[in-house]
Design an enzyme around this catalytic site. Structure first.
Site, mmCIF file in Angstrom:
data_model
loop_
_atom_site.group_PDB
_atom_site.id
_atom_site.type_symbol
_atom_site.label_atom_id
_atom_site.label_comp_id
_atom_site.label_asym_id
_atom_site.label_seq_id
_atom_site.Cartn_x
_atom_site.Cartn_y
_atom_site.Cartn_z
ATOM 1 N N ASP A 45 0.827 -1.211 0.000
ATOM 2 C CA ASP A 45 0.000 0.000 0.000
ATOM 3 C C ASP A 45 0.858 1.258 0.000
ATOM 4 O O ASP A 45 0.348 2.367 -0.163
ATOM 5 C CB ASP A 45 -1.010 -0.002 1.145
ATOM 6 C CG ASP A 45 -0.378 -0.125 2.523
ATOM 7 O OD1 ASP A 45 0.864 -0.166 2.622
ATOM 8 O OD2 ASP A 45 -1.138 -0.196 3.512
ATOM 9 N N GLU A 116 -1.944 -5.766 8.591
ATOM 10 C CA GLU A 116 -1.169 -5.128 9.649
ATOM 11 C C GLU A 116 -1.794 -5.393 11.014
ATOM 12 O O GLU A 116 -3.012 -5.361 11.177
ATOM 13 C CB GLU A 116 -1.094 -3.619 9.418
ATOM 14 C CG GLU A 116 -0.285 -3.226 8.196
ATOM 15 C CD GLU A 116 -0.106 -1.726 8.062
ATOM 16 O OE1 GLU A 116 0.475 -1.297 7.056
ATOM 17 O OE2 GLU A 116 -0.535 -0.975 8.968
ATOM 18 N N GLU A 184 8.717 -4.489 11.294
ATOM 19 C CA GLU A 184 9.104 -3.166 10.804
ATOM 20 C C GLU A 184 9.513 -2.226 11.925
ATOM 21 O O GLU A 184 8.790 -2.076 12.925
ATOM 22 C CB GLU A 184 7.967 -2.528 9.998
ATOM 23 C CG GLU A 184 8.350 -1.150 9.445
ATOM 24 C CD GLU A 184 7.407 -0.613 8.401
ATOM 25 O OE1 GLU A 184 7.635 0.536 7.953
ATOM 26 O OE2 GLU A 184 6.455 -1.320 8.019
#
EC number: 2.1.2.11
Length: 261
Positions: A45, A116, A184
């Protein structure tokens, strides 16, 4: 060359073979990455920012993701192809996630989807998708779709409670059936601990060298981004090279030397 399956990722972890992943949002880039032997191509995205000019990933729609994923699919023969589920296309309820993921698999031909977060509702959603035959790539740590709730693109897991929460999220996502995890922007030591604790591979982005593989936004790697995240590395400067080529072409046209007489 045979297309990679979901089994490739666990086998790579067991063999100690680092995995390589990059993003793509168009046919030509996807074809180049695939021919270079990349293990996983993500239609991220992040294309909302790199290709559409938005300042965050939040505005991206499912229809836009489908459009780009279809183009990428046409360029990929070997790599395992995953698409992000855009913001608000999977968080409302797990049935919504199934419909969104199903469209990406059916209409764009992706091999799996990325979601996510590792909070309980999301873990339940991951399990719901996996049970219905949809491979899921988990994503914890800095989750860009939650940037406002996180207070920006800040490193996660720096405090003991945060680190413990992320460790538990990783274990829960593995138990739910995720085939791999993106870690991340978290401390390298924490990412190393998580990578050792879970049986599925981890793909780090700003999470240190101990992950089972690494993933970057291709625009960052190629030097196309105006600003690099602190954890990224530009391996070339295509932004400058493209500008110089365009300026050279413009000069030739204005000086009437192209096309040659």
């Amino acid at each position: 060359m045979a297309a990679l399956s979901i089994h490739h990722f666990r086998q790579a972890k067991q063999a100690g073979q680092p995995l390589v992943a990059l993003t793509a949002a168009d046919y030509a880039t996807a074809q180049i990455l695939d021919q270079a032997g990349i293990d996983l191509i993500l239609v991220g995205d992040s294309l909302a920012m790199t290709h559409l000019g938005y300042t965050s990933t939040l505005p991206l729609t499912l229809e836009q993701m489908l459009h780009h994923a279809q183009a990428v699919r046409r360029g990929v023969e070997r790599a395992f192809l995953v698409a992000d589920l855009p913001f608000l296309t999977y968080q409302v309820h797990k049935e919504q996630a199934l419909l969104s993921a199903g469209r990406l698999m059916k209409e764009a031909g992706v091999n799996g989807v990325k979601l996510e977060g590792g909070y309980p509702d999301m873990v339940e959603t991951v399990a719901f998708l996996v049970q219905r035959g949809i491979p899921v790539l988990g994503h914890i740590g800095l989750t860009p779709q939650a940037k406002h709730q996180l207070g920006g693109y800040r490193q996660q897991g720096k405090t003991t409670p945060e680190a413990e929460r992320l460790r538990q999220e990783a274990l829960s996502l593995e138990q739910a059936g995720a085939f791999a995890l993106v870690l991340e922007h978290m401390p390298a030591e924490l990412a190393a601990q998580i990578s050792a604790q879970v049986g599925i591979p981890t793909l780090g982005i700003g999470a240190g060298p101990a992950c089972d593989g690494q993933i970057l936004v291709t625009h960052d790697l190629l030097g196309l981004s105006e600003r690099l995240p602190p954890f990224a590395k530009a391996y070339t400067n295509l932004r400058q090279a493209i500008r110089e080529a365009v300026e050279a072409f413009a000069d030739d046209v204005r000086q009437k030397v192209f096309p040659p007489r």
